[in-house]
Design an enzyme around this catalytic site. Sequence first.
Site, PDB file in Angstrom:
ATOM      1  N   SER A  27       0.855  -1.179   0.000  1.00  0.00           N
ATOM      2  CA  SER A  27       0.000   0.000   0.000  1.00  0.00           C
ATOM      3  C   SER A  27       0.893   1.232   0.000  1.00  0.00           C
ATOM      4  O   SER A  27       2.066   1.160   0.393  1.00  0.00           O
ATOM      5  CB  SER A  27      -0.881  -0.010   1.253  1.00  0.00           C
ATOM      6  OG  SER A  27      -1.530   1.228   1.449  1.00  0.00           O
ATOM      7  N   TYR A  82      -2.553  -1.171  11.002  1.00  0.00           N
ATOM      8  CA  TYR A  82      -2.461  -1.534   9.584  1.00  0.00           C
ATOM      9  C   TYR A  82      -1.214  -0.922   8.938  1.00  0.00           C
ATOM     10  O   TYR A  82      -0.473  -1.606   8.228  1.00  0.00           O
ATOM     11  CB  TYR A  82      -3.722  -1.058   8.864  1.00  0.00           C
ATOM     12  CG  TYR A  82      -3.765  -1.370   7.390  1.00  0.00           C
ATOM     13  CD1 TYR A  82      -4.116  -2.645   6.945  1.00  0.00           C
ATOM     14  CD2 TYR A  82      -3.473  -0.400   6.442  1.00  0.00           C
ATOM     15  CE1 TYR A  82      -4.171  -2.937   5.587  1.00  0.00           C
ATOM     16  CE2 TYR A  82      -3.527  -0.683   5.085  1.00  0.00           C
ATOM     17  CZ  TYR A  82      -3.878  -1.954   4.666  1.00  0.00           C
ATOM     18  OH  TYR A  82      -3.928  -2.237   3.317  1.00  0.00           O
TER      19      TYR A  82
END
Length: 339
Positions: free
Chosen positions: A143, A156
């Site tokens: 990401s 996360y």
Amino acid sequence: MKKDFIGKTVVITGASAGLGRAMAREFAAHGANVGLIARGLDGLRAANEEVEELGGHGYIAQCDVSNADAVEEAAQNIENHFGSIDVWINNAMISVFGPFKKIEARDFEHVTDVTYLGQVYGTSAALKRMLPKNRGTIILIGSALAYRGIPLQSAYCGAKHAIHGFFESLRSELIKDKSNVKLSMVQLPAMNTTQFSWVKSYLKNKPKPMGKIFEPEVAARAVVSIARDPERELYVGYPTVKTIWGNKVAPGFLDEYLAKTGYSGQQTDEPESPDRQNNLWHPLPGDHGAHGSFDKESATFSPETWMATHKKITFGILGAIAGGVCASVLLKSNKSNEN
């Protein structure tokens, strides 16, 4: 669509919903055998049906990727069913939305176990099968948040940063060993997936992706491209490129900017239900598909990603443009000299 994965086996973790589900469909359309790993049996069964309908062959291997032994067993079952594994995609994730001070230690640990260690265990299972044959491709799903942390997603972001460090370390080892096993990482933008409907949240309003949103199919097509022609790293979407390079140039500025915008930017105006369910510890029943609830706001195409995955065409076009510009300049120069 080219059936260029016929006879090849692709394993996808987190395949029951979201990006994993979109990737299962995309690889099936290319003719692949698709090993489907996730916790939720309802979603896995639906994904398997779609794989078969689209021209691929599916196999369900239900497991929780935070359990290394379970991942190894799933890999063995898939290998027994299809034969050798050609591509392994580590995609499974869970998260918690909320300020770090509110997140319970056991929840933070579980996000790390699934989102980070799940990729470690998947990679280990894949390497066990690929190294003896000296071939295969492993893809880690990352990401923009693997480079730039944002508020309200500390667990996360920490896990994605850990994946990136693991990726760099292991890739150097494979190069040292002169291995033909390819290791890649795909960095994603905000996507319209199911996680925003079921992630555990401490937020007052319903969570949403921050910034420009893309449909999961945009990333799924990019992953198929990198599985076909492996490269070190692929950034999906211009926002990902902007975030990663922006953080290299001005991380302090982004700290301040995200402190001002990161809270409101990750919430809708709709209050969250006090009865909200989440999938942190157990999958929610039912088939949840690939898309979240932001279809109207989501882009179905990324010019930047298309260019990154079609380099020969892109360079050809740019070369033609450059050649045309040079020819035009020379023509004007010649006319000027004649006059």
